[in-house]
Design an enzyme around this catalytic site. Structure first.
Site, PDB file in Angstrom:
ATOM      1  N   ARG A 119      45.547  64.089  81.172  1.00  0.00           N
ATOM      2  CA  ARG A 119      43.873  64.377  80.665  1.00  0.00           C
ATOM      3  C   ARG A 119      42.918  64.812  81.629  1.00  0.00           C
ATOM      4  O   ARG A 119      41.801  64.613  81.726  1.00  0.00           O
ATOM      5  CB  ARG A 119      43.193  62.868  80.206  1.00  0.00           C
ATOM      6  N   LYS A 141      35.611  78.864  81.186  1.00  0.00           N
ATOM      7  CA  LYS A 141      36.308  79.152  79.885  1.00  0.00           C
ATOM      8  C   LYS A 141      37.998  79.223  80.428  1.00  0.00           C
ATOM      9  O   LYS A 141      38.241  79.951  81.112  1.00  0.00           O
ATOM     10  CB  LYS A 141      36.128  80.525  79.342  1.00  0.00           C
ATOM     11  N   GLU A 183      34.075  94.410  83.773  1.00  0.00           N
ATOM     12  CA  GLU A 183      33.337  93.544  83.461  1.00  0.00           C
ATOM     13  C   GLU A 183      32.043  93.580  84.394  1.00  0.00           C
ATOM     14  O   GLU A 183      31.093  92.877  83.986  1.00  0.00           O
ATOM     15  CB  GLU A 183      34.379  92.205  83.939  1.00  0.00           C
ATOM     16  N   LYS A 223      26.628  86.590  85.760  1.00  0.00           N
ATOM     17  CA  LYS A 223      27.159  85.741  84.860  1.00  0.00           C
ATOM     18  C   LYS A 223      26.583  84.253  84.968  1.00  0.00           C
ATOM     19  O   LYS A 223      26.362  83.794  83.898  1.00  0.00           O
ATOM     20  CB  LYS A 223      28.748  85.742  84.961  1.00  0.00           C
ATOM     21  N   GLU A 233      28.450  78.255  75.081  1.00  0.00           N
ATOM     22  CA  GLU A 233      28.245  79.447  74.318  1.00  0.00           C
ATOM     23  C   GLU A 233      27.849  79.025  72.826  1.00  0.00           C
ATOM     24  O   GLU A 233      28.339  79.255  71.873  1.00  0.00           O
ATOM     25  CB  GLU A 233      29.689  80.076  73.997  1.00  0.00           C
ATOM     26  N   ARG A 237      25.229  82.722  75.540  1.00  0.00           N
ATOM     27  CA  ARG A 237      26.038  83.072  76.301  1.00  0.00           C
ATOM     28  C   ARG A 237      26.835  84.314  75.489  1.00  0.00           C
ATOM     29  O   ARG A 237      27.670  84.936  76.176  1.00  0.00           O
ATOM     30  CB  ARG A 237      27.264  81.854  76.643  1.00  0.00           C
ATOM     31  N   ASN A 241      29.992  88.689  75.769  1.00  0.00           N
ATOM     32  CA  ASN A 241      30.860  89.199  74.957  1.00  0.00           C
ATOM     33  C   ASN A 241      30.841  90.750  74.396  1.00  0.00           C
ATOM     34  O   ASN A 241      31.537  91.135  73.798  1.00  0.00           O
ATOM     35  CB  ASN A 241      31.197  88.543  73.614  1.00  0.00           C
ATOM     36  N   HIS A 244      33.751  93.140  73.776  1.00  0.00           N
ATOM     37  CA  HIS A 244      35.053  92.136  73.728  1.00  0.00           C
ATOM     38  C   HIS A 244      35.429  91.824  72.168  1.00  0.00           C
ATOM     39  O   HIS A 244      36.486  91.633  72.028  1.00  0.00           O
ATOM     40  CB  HIS A 244      34.752  90.741  74.313  1.00  0.00           C
ATOM     41  N   HIS A 248      39.003  93.093  72.583  1.00  0.00           N
ATOM     42  CA  HIS A 248      39.881  92.094  72.492  1.00  0.00           C
ATOM     43  C   HIS A 248      40.941  92.750  71.324  1.00  0.00           C
ATOM     44  O   HIS A 248      42.238  92.237  71.352  1.00  0.00           O
ATOM     45  CB  HIS A 248      39.499  90.683  72.050  1.00  0.00           C
ATOM     46  N   HIS A 264      43.402  94.512  80.462  1.00  0.00           N
ATOM     47  CA  HIS A 264      42.148  93.789  79.714  1.00  0.00           C
ATOM     48  C   HIS A 264      40.924  94.843  79.822  1.00  0.00           C
ATOM     49  O   HIS A 264      40.237  95.171  79.031  1.00  0.00           O
ATOM     50  CB  HIS A 264      41.831  92.502  80.279  1.00  0.00           C
TER      51      HIS A 264
HETATM   52  N1  LIG Z   1      37.715  83.076  81.638  1.00  0.00           N
HETATM   53  C1  LIG Z   1      37.100  83.966  81.552  1.00  0.00           C
HETATM   54  O1  LIG Z   1      35.891  83.946  81.473  1.00  0.00           O
HETATM   55  C2  LIG Z   1      37.678  85.407  81.451  1.00  0.00           C
HETATM   56  C3  LIG Z   1      36.657  86.565  81.552  1.00  0.00           C
HETATM   57  C4  LIG Z   1      37.299  87.681  81.482  1.00  0.00           C
HETATM   58  C5  LIG Z   1      38.647  87.774  81.478  1.00  0.00           C
HETATM   59  N2  LIG Z   1      39.408  86.787  81.295  1.00  0.00           N
HETATM   60  C6  LIG Z   1      40.926  86.867  81.101  1.00  0.00           C
HETATM   61  O2  LIG Z   1      41.424  87.563  82.590  1.00  0.00           O
HETATM   62  C7  LIG Z   1      42.705  88.108  82.172  1.00  0.00           C
HETATM   63  C8  LIG Z   1      42.886  89.353  82.993  1.00  0.00           C
HETATM   64  O3  LIG Z   1      42.958  89.004  84.223  1.00  0.00           O
HETATM   65  P1  LIG Z   1      43.275  89.883  85.485  1.00  0.00           P
HETATM   66  O4  LIG Z   1      42.989  91.493  85.194  1.00  0.00           O
HETATM   67  O5  LIG Z   1      43.036  89.502  86.960  1.00  0.00           O
HETATM   68  O6  LIG Z   1      44.960  90.157  85.003  1.00  0.00           O
HETATM   69  P2  LIG Z   1      46.023  89.373  85.716  1.00  0.00           P
HETATM   70  O7  LIG Z   1      45.795  88.075  86.389  1.00  0.00           O
HETATM   71  O8  LIG Z   1      47.131  89.753  84.869  1.00  0.00           O
HETATM   72  O9  LIG Z   1      46.249  90.168  87.218  1.00  0.00           O
HETATM   73  C9  LIG Z   1      46.691  91.692  87.077  1.00  0.00           C
HETATM   74  C10 LIG Z   1      47.704  91.776  88.158  1.00  0.00           C
HETATM   75  O10 LIG Z   1      47.505  91.968  89.186  1.00  0.00           O
HETATM   76  C11 LIG Z   1      48.508  91.087  90.251  1.00  0.00           C
HETATM   77  N3  LIG Z   1      47.602  90.644  91.336  1.00  0.00           N
HETATM   78  C12 LIG Z   1      46.839  89.617  91.283  1.00  0.00           C
HETATM   79  N4  LIG Z   1      46.107  89.640  92.504  1.00  0.00           N
HETATM   80  C13 LIG Z   1      46.911  90.678  93.092  1.00  0.00           C
HETATM   81  C14 LIG Z   1      46.491  91.434  94.630  1.00  0.00           C
HETATM   82  N5  LIG Z   1      45.563  90.533  95.305  1.00  0.00           N
HETATM   83  N6  LIG Z   1      47.467  92.355  95.093  1.00  0.00           N
HETATM   84  C15 LIG Z   1      48.250  92.780  94.206  1.00  0.00           C
HETATM   85  N7  LIG Z   1      48.417  92.448  92.956  1.00  0.00           N
HETATM   86  C16 LIG Z   1      47.826  91.486  92.617  1.00  0.00           C
HETATM   87  C17 LIG Z   1      48.927  90.289  89.116  1.00  0.00           C
HETATM   88  O11 LIG Z   1      50.040  89.731  89.599  1.00  0.00           O
HETATM   89  C18 LIG Z   1      48.773  91.021  88.015  1.00  0.00           C
HETATM   90  O12 LIG Z   1      50.079  91.736  87.831  1.00  0.00           O
HETATM   91  C19 LIG Z   1      42.773  88.213  80.624  1.00  0.00           C
HETATM   92  O13 LIG Z   1      43.587  87.234  80.191  1.00  0.00           O
HETATM   93  C20 LIG Z   1      41.318  88.052  80.400  1.00  0.00           C
HETATM   94  O14 LIG Z   1      41.255  87.533  79.022  1.00  0.00           O
HETATM   95  C21 LIG Z   1      39.058  85.596  81.135  1.00  0.00           C
END
Ligand SMILES: NC(=O)c1ccc[n+]([C@@H]2O[C@H](COP(=O)([O-])OP(=O)(O)OC[C@H]3O[C@@H](n4cnc5c(N)ncnc54)[C@H](O)[C@@H]3O)[C@@H](O)[C@H]2O)c1
Length: 363
Positions: A119, A141, A183, A223, A233, A237, A241, A244, A248, A264
């Protein structure tokens, strides 16, 4: 001290800057005493980021390390189940702390796992991609994908703190860096017309030429300001998006069908260009502005070949968007640069026109 402190919506500190990891040391040494520490990594952050963290934060050496495979395809319930089981096997109780060391996948899924294990246990975010540093590590999120549907399962929940140390980015591949930059561009487009000329001036971001900490803090502040006003949201908020709804759907389709799926941020760039065209159709955003932003985005990201992505499949994916109400597809559109409007419904025909605008644009 070289540090920015931002009060995160949800009442947690966000530290940005070279000295941010000192704050993590303080939290672990002087704050709540945790019964166990676990660091969640993928193979890349294990190799590239964990050694740096261990060198700066003494107590990390005593932590258990949990590694998952990298990539969006891992952000699902099967991996969550494995993680919950591993937390149990490692003897984590409710006084333990999960440390998410990675990009948006690690942060979204690690946060979700922590928020639901027994929990809810405490977690902190140490984002290591630009995307996670400028966006996903803050805002609360948490969640995972369900089959091909992005972030379909999740909760709102807040970390104890976020530590943003931009030196982690030195090992990040350029394509990932640009994906994250999308972003930040989105934050400017929805909220800060005055910054647009600066973005044009920066052009393709080169790490050594920009003050990364300033830029990250700037993006997080935009943000956070929005999230503070509407944490769950219910309305405002949704401006976050922008790009997106279509983005998405493009990302989901690409994940299943492309041997090398779009990242992404790359999908969001396509979504932003198409939704700029919708903004022209629905809100009279001048076509010259649409073309100017499109050309800027093409100059950074190129034009992707999405002509073979079938419209009906994309529309079907958009019908699952969480913003939708009464079975209509809901968009955040721009009235001008820096001025976003939520809750615009667009028809399948209008969406098709927007995709056509992208596909027929020359680059
Ligand atoms: N929660 C939210 O508000 C929110 C907002 C935007 C995006 N997202 C989500 O975020 C995700 C995308 O995140 P991302 O682009 O960070 O992807 P990710 O977490 O897949 O990282 C991208 C790649 O970079 C590598 N990596 C990470 N740090 C590194 C470093 N310092 N050096 C070398 N390699 C490194 C990882 O292993 C991976 O292969 C999606 O799932 C998206 O939906 C969430």
């Amino acid at each position: 001290m070289n540090i920015h402190k931002i009060e995160g919506a949800g009442n947690y500190p966000i530290y940005v800057g070279f000295d941010s990891l000192h704050k993590l040391n303080d939290l672990l040494n002087e704050g709540k005493q945790y019964s166990k520490l676990v660091v969640l990594v993928d193979e890349n952050t294990h190799r590239a980021c964990l050694p740096l963290l261990v060198a700066q934060v003494e107590k990390i050496a005593t932590a258990e390390i949990l590694e998952i495979e990298s990539g969006e395809q891992q952000k699902n319930i099967t991996i969550c189940t494995q993680l919950w089981e591993s937390l149990g096997a490692a003897g984590l109780d409710r006084k333990s702390l999960l440390i998410n060391l990675g990009g948006g996948v690690i942060g979204d899924m690690g946060g979700f796992v922590a928020a639901t294990y027994k929990r809810g246990i405490d977690f902190i975010n140490i984002p290591t991609t630009l995307l996670a540093q400028v966006d996903s590590s803050v805002g609360g999120k948490l969640g995972i994908d369900l089959n091909q549907l992005k972030n379909e399962i999740g909760v709102f929940g807040y970390p104890q703190a976020v530590f943003i140390y931009s030196s982690f980015l030195s090992t990040l591949p350029e394509q990932q860096l640009l994906s994250g930059y999308a972003e930040l561009i989105k934050h400017v487009l929805i909220a800060d017309e005055a910054y647009w000329p600066t973005l044009l001036h920066i052009g393709k971001p080169q790490l050594e030429l920009i003050d990364l900490d300033e830029l990250i803090a700037y993006s997080v502040e935009i943000k956070n300001r929005i999230v503070l006003q509407d944490p769950y949201e219910m309305g405002l908020r949704k401006v976050l998006n922008f790009g997106h709804t279509i983005g998405h759907a493009i990302e989901s389709y690409s994940l299943i069908n492309d041997p090398q799926p779009l990242l992404h941020g790359e999908a969001i760039v396509i979504g932003m260009i198409a939704e700029l065209y919708l903004s022209h159709l629905k809100l009279d955003l001048p076509i010259d502005t649409v073309n100017e932003i499109r050309d800027y985005l093409f100059s950074l990201y190129g034009k992707k070949n999405i002509e073979y992505f079938p419209e009906p499949a994309l529309i079907k994916l958009m019908q699952h968007d969480k913003k939708n109400e009464n079975r209509t597809i809901n968009f955040t559109l721009l009235k001008a640069i820096g001025e976003a409007e939520i809750n615009h419904n667009c028809s399948a025909e209008e969406i098709a026109m927007a995709l056509k605008y992208y596909n027929l644009s020359s680059y």
